[in-house]
Design an enzyme around this catalytic site. Structure first.
Site, PDB file in Angstrom:
ATOM      1  N   ASN A 147       0.810  -1.212   0.000  1.00 23.93           N
ATOM      2  CA  ASN A 147       0.000   0.000   0.000  1.00 23.93           C
ATOM      3  C   ASN A 147       0.849   1.270   0.000  1.00 23.93           C
ATOM      4  O   ASN A 147       1.717   1.432   0.852  1.00 23.93           O
ATOM      5  CB  ASN A 147      -0.879  -0.036   1.261  1.00 23.93           C
ATOM      6  CG  ASN A 147      -1.828   1.124   1.380  1.00 23.93           C
ATOM      7  OD1 ASN A 147      -2.484   1.489   0.408  1.00 23.93           O
ATOM      8  ND2 ASN A 147      -1.889   1.705   2.566  1.00 23.93           N
ATOM      9  N   GLU A 148       0.609   2.139  -0.961  1.00 26.67           N
ATOM     10  CA  GLU A 148       1.074   3.542  -0.909  1.00 26.67           C
ATOM     11  C   GLU A 148       2.584   3.732  -0.830  1.00 26.67           C
ATOM     12  O   GLU A 148       3.046   4.648  -0.171  1.00 26.67           O
ATOM     13  CB  GLU A 148       0.393   4.271   0.270  1.00 26.67           C
ATOM     14  CG  GLU A 148      -1.099   4.381   0.094  1.00 26.67           C
ATOM     15  CD  GLU A 148      -1.843   5.069   1.243  1.00 26.67           C
ATOM     16  OE1 GLU A 148      -1.309   5.136   2.356  1.00 26.67           O
ATOM     17  OE2 GLU A 148      -2.975   5.514   1.012  1.00 26.67           O
ATOM     18  N   PHE A 149       3.366   2.896  -1.510  1.00 31.26           N
ATOM     19  CA  PHE A 149       4.819   3.099  -1.454  1.00 31.26           C
ATOM     20  C   PHE A 149       5.283   4.184  -2.409  1.00 31.26           C
ATOM     21  O   PHE A 149       5.965   5.115  -2.031  1.00 31.26           O
ATOM     22  CB  PHE A 149       5.571   1.808  -1.775  1.00 31.26           C
ATOM     23  CG  PHE A 149       5.281   0.718  -0.799  1.00 31.26           C
ATOM     24  CD1 PHE A 149       5.521   0.916   0.546  1.00 31.26           C
ATOM     25  CD2 PHE A 149       4.753  -0.491  -1.213  1.00 31.26           C
ATOM     26  CE1 PHE A 149       5.238  -0.073   1.468  1.00 31.26           C
ATOM     27  CE2 PHE A 149       4.464  -1.472  -0.300  1.00 31.26           C
ATOM     28  CZ  PHE A 149       4.704  -1.276   1.041  1.00 31.26           C
TER      29      PHE A 149
END
Ligand SMILES: *[C@@H]1O[C@H](CO)[C@@H](O)[C@H](O)[C@H]1NC(C)=O
Ligand SMILES: *[C@@H]1O[C@H](CO)[C@@H](O)[C@H](O)[C@H]1NC(C)=O
Ligand SMILES: *[C@@H]1O[C@H](CO)[C@@H](O)[C@H](O)[C@H]1NC(C)=O
Ligand SMILES: *[C@@H]1O[C@H](CO)[C@@H](O)[C@H](O)[C@H]1NC(C)=O
Ligand SMILES: *[C@@H]1O[C@H](CO)[C@@H](O)[C@H](O)[C@H]1NC(C)=O
Ligand SMILES: *[C@@H]1O[C@H](CO)[C@@H](O)[C@H](O)[C@H]1NC(C)=O
Length: 931
Positions: A479-481
């Protein structure tokens, strides 16, 4: 001579496997106790279980979800806990019999003893574990007992951090409650999240068993079935004219006979007499732990599996057997499968797409069986802080709510846990694609060798376990790197950024993409849930997927979007919404209903800003283990302000009624905000961005708290899902009002795969329900045609040109009728949709008491609602707590003189229909009344 050897090998193997052992033996059938570190608490234990659940069952604690238990029960995760079985009798100690302990999951750090001897330690919640305990069992003088000591996780990860094995600047691990979660392969939200509690549960969370095998017998630990079009490779569009390849692979323990063959029988899943294939598998490969083989199947023979709304979900069953001939196999495994190709296209926009009007850049959309489609759905979080109490019945009810919202996709957000197979089974049956993710989120991660090995094992197991489900849509690294964490790292520590980027690419691309590609050719990969796609895939490179990151060409469009804006003053200004290819997350928090709060709160805590509610509100996160009422209050203030801006503010004498009204009002804002965004994103399918999906945040709740959820922990629907099911109909009409210029456009959007024609009618009325003279100068209807997965502007005006006597005493009702074809259907379907437009905010309208009347017809199980005095906005039916389910419509506009009939999908509840008398009706008017 050679042939004779094979023959003898087979005969010998068959002779030994003839005598059946009573194996495997479920650990759930043994008697367990759980004891704390100090030895002064011992309670009966279940298996599978979590310590909190066993303490709750023994009444040592009350419901962990109650009150401030999130904080008050932290003493539990601060200790080691040991699960001990009673001596296990009847195990076989014969010569030649091998004995194994198999655990489908241990949460997390554990030391396992058999007969008081340490046989193993574990350190990864997501792995399946198996241990050969033959010699320990055989030298045990008595019936052995098993003990599993679970370590106190916070202490262990704090020690890892203190060891300096990896160091990061503080901002690159987003702080919720407990620190250092990035060191342990355990569900990240166990340490706190902005919608959940921080229990850090431990225990044997999945099933376990004792397996005893004779020589020549094997036991299947895991089975991978990969189904793809011949020549298909990950992330690229397969050739739909190619035959299917079915590649089956079994991970096993025990010893298979030296000479063997591999067979498969593929039948219809419900009618085993309908055989698709029966015979040998070819290209057999074998190591001492895995055996695989494959077969090519005529491309036209299997029926295709389609997502919800695009066709049927035909399922097949595959039985794979290994042995000498199919008669007495040494190893058998069975899975339910489906035939489909699914592609997540995140590659470059092509010249051909540009010639069709696409803005150049990269794609972000899905294709099922070669067809692009509009993805409609939400993000799913873990349905409970304690997985052992997530039942098939609960999840089946959740999927009812998913289907009823006209979804075709859920994103299974990391970092919860890899879903158990029964949830994928439900998705296979319902046609809900599951965008799946490896469990990594909102943090940079270490990449030292032990960690990488642990991750590799975890992925190898879960990729292979889940791969046969046709509902599996893709794998994302986490998620969301690329859109959040790496940019933060670049900003806060530019000097070490190349090092962090290198670590990221090593773990999330080199390691993860390789494990996926080695075990599945059917599934696409993206390292990060949101990013700008890839520019090159080449497995001869050390980093086989070259990500674009910020290497953009000016004017081009890249990537999918997240959107969270807590400034509610711009909530309905769609110029603020992000323009992208796919909206993967967007949302705003709201309160659960009074009925759901009652499950978790004492009566004195039931007011909007009570201490308990403030501390259960984790938006904004505490940022550490100390409770933080200031942060919680900030989120409650945002919700309050949003209500005050747009809706009548409740101010009731009765404090419970006032609380209930406030909770409900926050849900109105949430529903309207999401509706506005979904309309905007869907319209984008006609724009240069070719927007192809919207998944709102978030589908469900992990407990009772103010969160972004649509469905409350109890299963009760907030306002949002009632709105989502309308805005996710195939063909919708929506107003797009620019409050700065007064421009008012009406668009019809369709996600059908063929063009659709119909009529949209416009009807202006005042709040008494009377028609406005001359329909305020607007035509009564327009005809439209919308091409496949597209949107058409059907009428444009300016509010200044609409001749309303009083803008505060007017509502425009939109009603759409169209004829067209659903995907893969050749008969004509009639599509309807209704919507409305208010020139001013709801609170500023001349709304008055609509005089609502409700009657329940117990013979048909339906309700009739009537407005006797005026127009009802946000007409709302509430069902009592003793039933679970949802109405087939709610939160609707009702004109005087109309009779609205509404049914109820009863999922669970009391027998009989006495509950129907307890259903109540209200509307926006009820927010404003003071008694
Ligand atoms: C158990 O022992 C610990 C350590 O001596 C103590 O702090 C705790 O209060 C005891 N708990 C109970 C339930 O007796
Ligand atoms: C607690 O668990 C950890 C990790 O499994 C282990 O190393 C330690 O010895 C245990 N301590 C006790 C007192 O059981
Ligand atoms: C065979 O099994 C052993 C013991 O489990 C393991 O160490 C070894 O790596 C395996 N070999 C292969 C080729 O998988
Ligand atoms: C994608 O576009 C980039 C330029 O933005 C280019 O360098 C790359 O080679 C392209 N990749 C493919 C597979 O066409
Ligand atoms: C793209 O961006 C990455 C990370 O920001 C950088 O390391 C790389 O050199 C860039 N590639 C190109 C071709 O500009
Ligand atoms: C809750 O508290 C916040 C922060 O103090 C305040 O702004 C808000 O008005 C309160 N909300 C309600 C409904 O009382």
């Amino acid at each position: 001579m050679k042939h004779l050897n094979i023959f003898l090998g087979c005969l010998a193997a068959q002779a030994t496997s003839a005598k059946e052992l009573t194996s495997p033996r479920s650990l759930g059938a043994e008697t367990w106790t759980v004891t704390n570190e100090h030895g002064n608490i011992t309670v009966p234990g279940k298996f599978p279980s979590h310590v909190h659940l066993d303490l709750y069952a023994a009444q040592v604690i009350n419901d962990p979800n109650h009150g401030l238990n999130d904080i008050d029960l932290r003493w539990i995760s601060a200790q080691n806990w040991t699960y001990t079985s009673k001596p296990i009798s009847g195990l076989n100690k014969d010569k030649g019999v091998s004995t194994w302990l198999v655990f489908d999951g241990l949460d997390t750090y554990s030391t396992i003893k058999l007969c008081d001897e340490i046989v193993a330690t574990t350190d990864n919640q997501f792995k399946q574990w198996h241990f050969d305990v033959t010699s320990v069992l055989n030298s045990c003088k008595t019936d052995p007992s098993i003990s599993i000591n679970f370590g106190a996780v916070p202490a262990i990860i704090n020690k890892l951090n203190a060891s300096g094995i990896e160091t990061w600047p503080p901002d690159v691990v987003y702080p919720f409650e407990y620190p250092n979660r990035q060191f342990v392969r355990k569900e990240a939200n166990d340490f706190g999240w902005d919608w959940g509690p921080a229990f850090i549960p431990t225990g044997p969370w999945r099933e376990g068993r004792i397996v005893q095998l004779r020589d020549g017998e094997a036991y299947s630990l895991n089975t991978n079935v990969d189904i793809y079009r011949k020549g298909q490779v990950n992330n690229l569009a397969p050739d739909q004219t190619q035959p299917w390849v079915v590649n089956a692979s079994i991970d096993y323990i025990g010893k298979l006979p030296k000479q063997h063959s591999m067979h498969a029988i593929i039948t219809d899943a419900t009618d085993k007499s309908k055989v698709l294939y029966s015979g040998q598998l070819n290209a057999i490969k074998r190591s001492n732990a895995t055996i695989s083989g494959s077969v090519v199947i005529d491309g036209h023979k299997p029926q295709l599996w389609w997502p919800n709304g695009m066709g049927k979900q035909p399922l097949y069953s595959i039985q794979i057997s290994v042995g000498c001939g199919a008669k007495e196999p040494s190893l058998v495994s069975q899975r339910r499968i489906g035939f489909r190709t699914i592609l997540l296209n995140t590659g470059n926009v092509t010249q051909e797409q540009i010639s069709r009007g696409y803005q150049p850049g990269n794609n972000w959309h899905f294709q099922i069986n070669g067809h692009e489609f509009y993805a409609k759905g939400a993000n799913m979080i873990p349905p409970d802080a304690f997985w052992p109490r997530v039942t098939n019945e609960r999840m089946s009810r959740m999927f009812d709510s998913v289907e009823a919202q006209n979804f075709n996709m859920l994103r299974i957000w990391s970092s919860g846990a890899y879903l158990p197979d029964f949830i994928y089974d439900l998705a296979d049956e319902r046609g809900i694609l599951l965008w799946s993710e490896f469990e990594f989120s909102d943090s940079l991660y270490p990449d030292y060798p032990d960690f990488v090995q642990s991750v590799t094992d975890e992925l190898y197991y879960n990729v292979r376990r889940i791969n046969h489900h046709p509902s599996l849509a893709c794998w994302a690294g986490g998620n969301e790197f690329e859109n959040l964490l790496l940019p933060i790292a670049k900003r806060v520590d530019p000097e070490r950024y190349p090092y962090f980027l290198g670590q990221y690419e090593h773990l999330f691309i080199s390691v993860m993409f390789t494990v996926l590609a080695e075990n599945s050719r059917s599934i696409s990969y993206t390292p990060s849930s949101a990013n700008n796609g890839w520019t090159k895939i080449d497995f001869s490179l050390p980093v086989p997927m070259v990500e674009r990151y910020d290497n953009k060409t000016q004017g081009d469009l890249y990537g999918n979007t997240d959107y969270y804006n807590y400034d509610s003053s711009v909530a309905f200004d769609w110029a603020e919404y992000p323009v992208g290819r796919f909206a993967v997350e967007f949302g705003y928090h709201s309160m659960p209903s009074l009925e759901t709060w009652k499950e978790a709160l004492d009566p004195e805590d039931m007011h909007f800003n009570s201490t308990v509610i403030t501390l259960r509100n984790h938006h904004y996160p505490a940022g550490g283990v100390e409770p933080n009422a200031t942060k919680g209050a900030q989120g409650l203030a945002e919700m309050t302000l949003a209500v005050e801006r747009y809706y009548p503010t409740p101010n009731k004498q009765d404090s419970i009624a006032n609380f209930s009204s406030w909770c409900h009002a926050t849900q109105l804002f949430q529903a309207d905000f999401y509706k506005s965004q979904i309309q905007f994103y869907r319209r984008g399918s006609a724009m240069p961005e070719r927007q192809m999906g919207s998944l709102y945040w978030q589908l469900n709740d992990i407990w009772q708290a103010p969160t972004w959820a649509a469905i409350e922990y109890s299963g009760r629907w907030k306002a949002l899902p009632y709105v989502a099911r309308h805005v996710y109909k195939n063909v919708i009409a929506a107003p797009y009002f620019n409050r700065k210029t007064g421009d008012l456009d009406f668009w019809v959007t369709s996600d059908l795969w063929e063009s659709v024609t119909g009529q949209l009618s416009f009807r202006w009325v005042d709040f008494k329900g009377e028609a406005i003279a001359g329909n305020a100068g607007m035509s009564k209807s327009v005809n439209f045609t919308v091409p496949a997965i597209n949107s058409t502007s059907v009428f444009k005006t300016n509010l200044g040109n609409v001749t309303l006597p009083d803008q505060t005493d007017a509502i425009l009702l939109l009603s759409l009728q169209a004829n067209g074809h659903l995907p893969n259907s050749n008969h004509t379907t009639q599509f309807t949709h209704s919507n409305y437009f208010l020139p001013v905010w709801p609170k500023d309208t001349k709304f008055s008491d609509p005089g609502l009347k409700l009657s329940a017809d117990k013979s048909t199980g339906s309700f009739t609602i009537e407005a006797t005095k005026g127009v009802a906005l946000y007409t709302w039916l509430t069902h009592p707590e003793d039933v679970t389910g949802f109405f087939d419509d709610n939160l609707f506009v009702l004109l005087p003189g109309e009779k609205k009939h509404v049914g109820f999908k009863l999922q669970e509840g009391t027998s009989g229909n006495e509950w129907m008398d307890k259903v109540t009706v209200g509307s926006m008017w009820d927010l404003s009344i003071r008694d």
